[in-house]
Design an enzyme around this catalytic site. Structure first.
Site, PDB file in Angstrom:
ATOM      1  N   GLY A 379       0.780  -1.350   0.037  1.00  0.00           N
ATOM      2  CA  GLY A 379       0.088  -0.126   0.097  1.00  0.00           C
ATOM      3  C   GLY A 379       0.928   1.190   0.131  1.00  0.00           C
ATOM      4  N   GLY A 381       2.791   2.332  -2.212  1.00  0.00           N
ATOM      5  CA  GLY A 381       2.597   3.106  -3.606  1.00  0.00           C
ATOM      6  C   GLY A 381       3.525   2.581  -4.659  1.00  0.00           C
ATOM      7  CD  GLU A 506       3.407  -7.744  -6.071  1.00  0.00           C
ATOM      8  OE1 GLU A 506       2.592  -8.718  -6.429  1.00  0.00           O
ATOM      9  OE2 GLU A 506       3.255  -6.588  -5.722  1.00  0.00           O
TER      10      GLU A 506
HETATM   11  P1  ADP Z   1       1.918  -1.019  -3.146  1.00  0.00           P
HETATM   12  O1  ADP Z   1       2.031  -1.603  -4.531  1.00  0.00           O
HETATM   13  O2  ADP Z   1       3.121  -0.495  -2.688  1.00  0.00           O
HETATM   14  O3  ADP Z   1       1.240  -2.223  -2.512  1.00  0.00           O
HETATM   15  P2  ADP Z   1      -0.083   0.584  -4.491  1.00  0.00           P
HETATM   16  O4  ADP Z   1       0.522   1.276  -5.478  1.00  0.00           O
HETATM   17  O5  ADP Z   1      -0.886  -0.578  -5.080  1.00  0.00           O
HETATM   18  O6  ADP Z   1       0.937   0.122  -3.313  1.00  0.00           O
HETATM   19  O7  ADP Z   1      -1.011   1.422  -3.765  1.00  0.00           O
HETATM   20  C1  ADP Z   1      -0.888   2.590  -3.069  1.00  0.00           C
HETATM   21  C2  ADP Z   1      -2.314   3.449  -2.595  1.00  0.00           C
HETATM   22  O8  ADP Z   1      -3.124   3.675  -3.703  1.00  0.00           O
HETATM   23  C3  ADP Z   1      -2.957   2.521  -1.869  1.00  0.00           C
HETATM   24  O9  ADP Z   1      -3.609   3.161  -0.764  1.00  0.00           O
HETATM   25  C4  ADP Z   1      -4.017   1.873  -2.515  1.00  0.00           C
HETATM   26  O10 ADP Z   1      -5.298   1.736  -1.773  1.00  0.00           O
HETATM   27  C5  ADP Z   1      -4.405   3.075  -3.629  1.00  0.00           C
HETATM   28  N1  ADP Z   1      -4.499   2.416  -4.873  1.00  0.00           N
HETATM   29  C6  ADP Z   1      -4.005   1.539  -5.699  1.00  0.00           C
HETATM   30  N2  ADP Z   1      -4.738   1.183  -6.792  1.00  0.00           N
HETATM   31  C7  ADP Z   1      -5.840   2.100  -6.804  1.00  0.00           C
HETATM   32  C8  ADP Z   1      -6.882   2.268  -7.594  1.00  0.00           C
HETATM   33  N3  ADP Z   1      -6.982   1.692  -8.607  1.00  0.00           N
HETATM   34  N4  ADP Z   1      -7.863   3.054  -7.224  1.00  0.00           N
HETATM   35  C9  ADP Z   1      -7.748   3.807  -6.025  1.00  0.00           C
HETATM   36  N5  ADP Z   1      -6.938   3.436  -5.442  1.00  0.00           N
HETATM   37  C10 ADP Z   1      -5.774   2.602  -5.460  1.00  0.00           C
END
Ligand code: ADP
Length: 590
Positions: A379, A381, A506
């Site tokens: 989470g 980013g 990943e």
């Molecule tokens: P990581 O890859 O480090 O786990 P992400 O980039 O997936 O983190 O997510 C970063 C943040 O953005 C998180 O709070 C997640 O909930 C939010 N997020 C990710 N994808 C989406 C999306 N498609 N719509 C809204 N929020 C998103």
């Protein structure tokens, strides 16, 4: 789902403009079809005239021979009408199919051009409904409703002209029938849509309550909710009953009023004609012809009225299909070409939902050929940053550039030659293996290129062993590929697209462990000689990287080589410590 922004729906003006443009694309077919329909309608008009003349002739005394000739002429016009109708319908069908094909092609183009972010936020349900239900509805309208309606309209107009050509007095009975028709129609149309929507919504509610009760049967029983559930369904049925009664009421008023307004002109023509005949102003033949014409109007007018509903549904579907084209593009090709392979992110901020940034000013300058591992809590980013670095989303502020040009300034096919995102999601399209590969190959790439790409990822052996080699149909319905083979196909596509920079999200973490070793070799072959940014869930890949970027809370918290970060004693050092302490791996003490 709540919080979803639906895809836009085109307004009436752009709808009209589109229909006009579509019609202009096939002027010859359109005019031929219209001309033939008019011809068929005209041929159908001969009968009342001939019959009228026959009545007149009988009154004045005629011979059998004359009657025979009139009947022959009647038969002739009938045949003519049949032949013209056949060709008119054929031409309209051809036109309809062409228009439909173009509509579908336009739609597919627009869907493919949709920004990924829009599809994600609108949800695929909306897009699926549009591709399936709306195109079906529209096909039905274009294939059936539109031609029928056009024919009915042409027939009605031509018939009115013919009726009036008998004598101006026929206008009067026609006009008398108009008010009940217009009033009835307006009354019905103003209520029908809401009424039928309420009816279908009530069916959905019954369904929802029933499914809920059945699915939650144990809970219902355990909590003794039986009575309440029965009452809830009773309420739903009551509502549905009321809704059906209402639409039934609409029909019981509407249909009789239509019937009445159809009959009024016929009766009025007879009465007025009879009166004028008794006054000696018109002949018996004219009264007969006029009455028959007015009677002939009933059928086309009825069709015009009843198909109107269908056309409205078609227009609504078209508006939803065209709406897809109105999503603003989040890429603008500027025609600039990257100078070099350097990937830079500067002060990047990004939000999925307005006002909530998930990246807060990220700077990352990736050297050509460098291996960067991105680690950090879930989470934080990482994936988001990866998608920005691959040009999938434009940053809200700041820039992501390759060779000095913003990634979203590059057309997609050019972008993919620079940077590509590799995720676990691989898709094998229905088609031959060759087609699956050619998607990513530069135009005109020959057999050798495809085979070399397969060879590079160690997939040539199994590909050649397929029943028809590269021409074997794979994907859903065709030959099923194993997960590992599907991954290799995806990797071979990468080799063909040949981007200098790869962002791996990943990429190998979900692979079947038995296949993993083999695949890692394939992956290594693809990575050789390219710049790589890997979102790493297993720290040893971070350990092998040139630099490690620790993403925390939407920023890069730490950046440096493995040794530097371990020495710095920050969160990477802590992660490494905990991972290292818990696992005994030969790499750990490297
Ligand atoms: P990581 O890859 O480090 O786990 P992400 O980039 O997936 O983190 O997510 C970063 C943040 O953005 C998180 O709070 C997640 O909930 C939010 N997020 C990710 N994808 C989406 C999306 N498609 N719509 C809204 N929020 C998103």
């Amino acid at each position: 789902m709540s919080g979803r922004t639906a895809l836009p729906v085109a307004d009436a003006r752009s709808l009209r403009r589109y229909v006009r443009d579509l019609a202009r694309r096939h002027p010859r077919l359109l005019w031929t079809a219209l001309g033939l329909h008019v011809g068929a309608a005209l041929a159908g008009l001969a009968a009342p005239r001939l019959l009228g003349n026959l009545v007149q002739a009988v009154e004045e005394g005629t011979s059998l021979g004359h009657v025979d000739r009139v009947v022959l002429a009647l038969a002739g016009f009938l045949v003519l009408q049949t032949v013209l109708t056949r060709y008119a319908r054929l031409t309209s069908q051809v036109l309809g199919e062409q228009v439909l094909a173009e509509l579908r092609e336009d739609f597919v183009d627009h869907v493919l051009a949709l920004p990924v972010g829009t599809v994600e936020s609108a949800g695929s349900g909306d897009l699926l409904t549009r591709t399936s239900r709306d195109t079906d509805q529209l096909s039905w309208s274009v294939r059936w409703a539109l031609p029928e309606w056009t024919i009915a309209l042409i027939t009605a107009v031509v018939t009115v002209i013919a009726a009036v050509s008998v004598g101006w007095w026929v206008l009067l009975p026609l006009v008398v029938g108009l008010p009940p028709l217009v009033i009835g129609l307006r009354w019905y149309l103003a209520r029908a849509k809401a009424g039928y929507l309420r009816e279908s919504a009530s069916y959905s509610t019954i369904n929802a309550t029933l499914t809920e009760t059945v699915e939650g049967a144990r809970t219902v029983e355990a909590l003794g909710l039986g009575r309440e559930r029965v009452e809830a369904i009773d309420d739903d049925i009551r509502e549905s009953y009321a809704a059906e009664r209402y639409t039934l009421y609409l029909r019981t008023v509407f249909f009789p009023s239509m019937e009445l307004s159809y009959l009024i002109p016929t009766v009025a023509t007879l009465l007025l004609g009879g009166y004028l005949y008794s006054q000696g102003t018109v002949s018996l033949g004219e009264v007969t012809a006029a009455t028959l014409y007015v009677q002939m109007l009933i059928d086309p007018v009825d069709r015009i009225v009843s198909i109107l509903d269908e056309l409205q549904l078609g227009a609504a579907s078209l508006a939803r299909l065209l709406g897809v084209a109105q999503v603003p593009d989040d890429r603008t090709a500027t025609g600039r070409h990257p100078d070099g392979e350097q990937l830079d992110a500067s002060d990047v901020r990004f939000s999925y939902t307005e006002g909530r940034d998930v990246l807060h000013g990220v700077d990352l300058h990736v050297g050509v050929g460098e291996r960067i591992a991105m680690v950090g809590p879930s989470g934080a980013g990482k994936s988001t940053l990866g998608r920005l670095l691959a040009g999938i989303h434009p940053p809200r502020t700041g820039s992501v550039t390759v060779g000095g040009v913003g990634l979203t300034e590059l057309p997609l096919d050019e972008l993919r030659g620079h940077v590509a995102l590799v995720t676990q999601e691989v898709h094998v399209f229905v088609g031959t293996l060759r087609e699956n590969l050619a998607l990513a190959a530069p135009p005109g790439a020959g057999e050798e290129r495809l085979r070399d790409a397969l060879d590079a990822v160690d997939a040539l052996e199994w590909a050649d062993a397929l029943p028809e080699g590269l021409d074997t149909v794979v994907g859903s319905g065709g030959r099923a590929l194993t997960a590992a083979q599907a991954q290799q196909v995806a990797l071979a596509r990468l080799v063909l697209a040949d981007p200098h920079t790869l962002v791996l999200d990943e990429a190998t973490s979900l692979i079947d462990p038995r296949a993993a070793r083999h695949l890692e070799r394939s992956l290594a072959a693809v990575l050789a000689g390219r710049t790589v940014i890997a979102i790493a869930h297993r720290l040893f890949s971070a350990h092998d990287a040139d630099r490690v970027a620790v993403v925390e809370g939407g920023v890069i918290a730490e950046l440096g080589t493995h040794d530097e970060l371990v020495a710095a004693g920050g969160s990477y050092a802590a992660l490494w410590e905990s991972w290292n302490g818990g696992v005994t791996d030969d790499r750990a003490d490297a």
